[in-house]
Design an enzyme around this catalytic site. Structure first.
Site, PDB file in Angstrom:
ATOM      1  N   ARG A  51       0.858  -1.183   0.000  1.00 43.68           N
ATOM      2  CA  ARG A  51       0.000   0.000   0.000  1.00 43.68           C
ATOM      3  C   ARG A  51       0.890   1.227   0.000  1.00 43.68           C
ATOM      4  NH1 ARG A  51       2.570   1.557   3.584  1.00 43.68           N
ATOM      5  NH2 ARG A  51       1.134   3.266   3.874  1.00 43.68           N
ATOM      6  N   GLY A  52       0.259   2.399  -0.088  1.00 45.07           N
ATOM      7  CA  GLY A  52       0.997   3.656  -0.225  1.00 45.07           C
ATOM      8  C   GLY A  52       0.942   4.048  -1.693  1.00 45.07           C
ATOM      9  N   ALA A  53       0.534   5.288  -1.966  1.00 43.25           N
ATOM     10  CA  ALA A  53       0.224   5.693  -3.339  1.00 43.25           C
ATOM     11  C   ALA A  53       1.366   5.409  -4.327  1.00 43.25           C
ATOM     12  CB  ALA A  53      -0.194   7.162  -3.368  1.00 43.25           C
ATOM     13  N   ARG A  85      -7.866   0.037  -6.425  1.00 36.80           N
ATOM     14  CA  ARG A  85      -8.025   1.047  -5.367  1.00 36.80           C
ATOM     15  C   ARG A  85      -8.468   2.338  -6.065  1.00 36.80           C
ATOM     16  NH1 ARG A  85      -4.779   0.595  -0.594  1.00 36.80           N
ATOM     17  NH2 ARG A  85      -6.244   2.094   0.253  1.00 36.80           N
ATOM     18  N   GLN A 183      -1.345   1.603  10.199  1.00 38.33           N
ATOM     19  CA  GLN A 183      -0.097   1.662   9.426  1.00 38.33           C
ATOM     20  C   GLN A 183       0.999   2.439  10.160  1.00 38.33           C
ATOM     21  OE1 GLN A 183      -3.153   2.377   8.226  1.00 38.33           O
ATOM     22  NE2 GLN A 183      -3.409   1.715   6.118  1.00 38.33           N
ATOM     23  N   ASP A 224      -2.547  10.709  -1.194  1.00 35.23           N
ATOM     24  CA  ASP A 224      -3.008   9.728  -2.178  1.00 35.23           C
ATOM     25  C   ASP A 224      -3.458  10.383  -3.470  1.00 35.23           C
ATOM     26  OD1 ASP A 224      -3.241   8.291   0.550  1.00 35.23           O
ATOM     27  OD2 ASP A 224      -3.218   6.727  -0.983  1.00 35.23           O
ATOM     28  N   ASN A 234      -5.722  12.101   1.760  1.00 41.40           N
ATOM     29  CA  ASN A 234      -4.725  11.240   2.399  1.00 41.40           C
ATOM     30  C   ASN A 234      -5.464  10.395   3.431  1.00 41.40           C
ATOM     31  OD1 ASN A 234      -1.962  10.357   2.717  1.00 41.40           O
ATOM     32  ND2 ASN A 234      -1.948  11.413   4.683  1.00 41.40           N
ATOM     33  N   LYS A 235      -4.748   9.496   4.049  1.00 43.05           N
ATOM     34  CA  LYS A 235      -5.322   8.548   5.014  1.00 43.05           C
ATOM     35  C   LYS A 235      -6.257   9.236   6.003  1.00 43.05           C
ATOM     36  CE  LYS A 235      -4.829   5.053   4.983  1.00 43.05           C
ATOM     37  NZ  LYS A 235      -5.818   4.188   4.268  1.00 43.05           N
TER      38      LYS A 235
END
Lengths: 342, 342
Positions: A51-53, A85, A183, A224, A234-235
């Protein structure tokens, strides 16, 4: 980055397979895995093994190259991967870079490698530019994981921190645990430990209090997707930290490569926000005393949940973007200029 | 409130013992326990078998009466109990009420009962006054548990909601899970289910986004101590919700009985904030698939943690206090007048 003396990236090409560190097992186990089919690549992205853009974009790029090499229909593979996603725009950027080289499978793999190297170079450059924002002993608050697991190498939000550490500046990091998937607690805390960076873990709700108490010098998170006007997805939980920073005079930066900017999304409300499974909030996985990974329920059975994976921080709360071309203000003009758009 | 058709309060006197619902087991098990010694009472408070400012005060009151009856030295018992939790001022109020009747053990128990009944009456009155702030279908966001488990009966933040439900107004509650101890996910979600109130559980970081999206009509939380100027200490994470409410034009109320106001604490920075054990953030307890309660670690071993139990919301972010004498503004004048102080 080095783990136990060996060099790693979050994902890598390993001869008709995409190797990756299974981030779902961190911090309890550092294990790599590999995807040899299109559906394994898609599952690794949607199931958040990676994960992570930026990492998502590189995984999708290698995945599309892999799909072409093993004879999958390329358009179908693109469609499948682009839907894994919805929020991270880097996914589409990585796929488009590889698609431009189709149907030549050698050229497609080369394009994926170029995309990979370019994301790593961007992450490295973000560290160099972001270093200007840190002083000796600066206390950085970060949310989620925008470390090297999220951006192949160096990370985005962590790159200035890792760079500062190598310059002997002794940075300190407040790690916001980042419910529901933790995370921060799982991956960022592991990265900090692995790199020997002094840090303290906090519950997400404790960040605002630390800012009110003057114990945070700067907030840096990843992103993101960044809309044309600077609004940033973002998250989930990022917007809360941005509000607290704004209220307490703490600078709030977003660290992201230009691949995270989406000039075709005019503002934050146009960014699609992924809703994830209710069980991510109802249950949690961790290590028992016996060293077993177990999932436990923390709510009454069947409690209904709303679980948005991201939130939108308005541009007005963002001090600036740390990119590979420098630190730029959160204005449409600065963004268009950085993207070299008219 | 009723559970499985029977009437309960969070704690009760049961003939030289203090009975209580062990809130550490919720939502997985609804079990009562009893404390027959001074140290059992102290452990129940400091170990958070019972929690919530008004409930803590009532437990301490009965605990001091119990200590006197079983021959403990009264001053020592007072000292032990007053040190069990530092932030909730109700603890001291409950103890002082019983201490005023010392050394007559009968009078001390009567004073504890009076304190208990007066907290229940206050909680009930908070519901009646708070009802004025709700409309049909109002969407209330609450943090932590300021329900009947926290305030003997009716609750503080939940009392207007329970009252609205009985009036047929169909209230809806956003339950913020409240890391690290998850009192929202564990206790408030259980209370809502038990009372049949429509609700959704969210990660703490999702509250701000819901407010930005216009999906929250009012925020109501409890309090552990309210300073003379209106600054309010409540569960960590409350300040973040207050900032988000303020930024998005959502009214933010604190529901609390007058026993939670402390005219001798001039402002929020003078309120002592409890720091709790690092393991509350590093580990979590939940129910396995096999129905076993297990504690699991979610961080790398030994990750260092800062774990403040409370934060301070400045009076400037508080729309008003819902008390047993009505809804009052967050000003020193209104507070002094409600407390009948010159």
């Amino acid at each position: 980055m080095k783990v136990n003396g060996e060099d790693y990236r979050a994902i890598w090409w390993e001869g008709d397979a995409v190797g990756f560190i299974d981030q779902r097992l961190l911090p309890h186990r550092f294990e790599s895995s590999s995807a040899t089919t299109l559906s394994q690549v898609a599952d690794a992205i949607s199931g958040m093994a990676i994960r992570g853009a930026p990492t998502i974009g590189v995984m999708a790029a290698y995945g599309l190259a892999l799909a072409a090499r093993i004879g999958e229909q390329i358009d179908d593979a693109y469609s499948l991967l682009v839907g894994t996603r919805p929020t991270a725009i880097n996914l589409k950027v990585g796929l488009d870079a590889v698609m431009a080289a189709a149907p030549d499978t050698g050229a497609m793999l080369a394009a994926a490698r170029t995309h990979d190297e370019s994301e790593v170079a961007a992450a490295r450059a973000i560290g160099v530019h972001g270093l200007d924002l840190l002083e000796h002993g600066s206390r950085v608050l970060t949310h989620c994981n925008a470390g090297w697991m999220a951006a192949q190498d160096w990370g985005t939000a962590t790159s200035p921190v890792y760079t500062a550490a190598r310059e002997g500046l002794n940075p300190f990091v407040w790690v916001s645990e980042t419910r529901p998937r933790l995370q921060g607690a799982r991956i960022t805390a592991w990265e900090m430990l692995n790199e020997g960076i002094d840090h303290r873990l906090i519950a997400d709700g404790a960040g605002a209090q630390l800012m009110r108490q003057g114990r945070v010098d700067v907030v840096i998170t990843g992103a993101d997707r960044i809309a044309a006007n600077g609004d940033t997805a973002n998250k989930i939980g990022t917007y809360s930290h941005a509000l607290a920073a704004h209220a307490n005079g703490v600078p709030f930066y977003i660290a992201a490569p230009l691949t995270t900017f989406d000039s075709r999304t005019p503002h934050g409300d146009a960014i699609p926000i992924e809703e994830r499974d209710e069980n991510e909030v109802r249950t949690l996985e961790g290590l028992t005393e016996d060293g077993e990974l177990k999932r436990v329920a923390i709510t009454p059975p069947g409690t209904q949940v709303i679980n948005p994976a991201f939130d939108v921080t308005p541009a007005s709360l963002i001090t600036g973007f740390i990119t590979e071309v420098g630190v730029i203000p959160a204005t449409p003009e600065a963004i268009m200029s950085a993207l070299k758009l008219p």
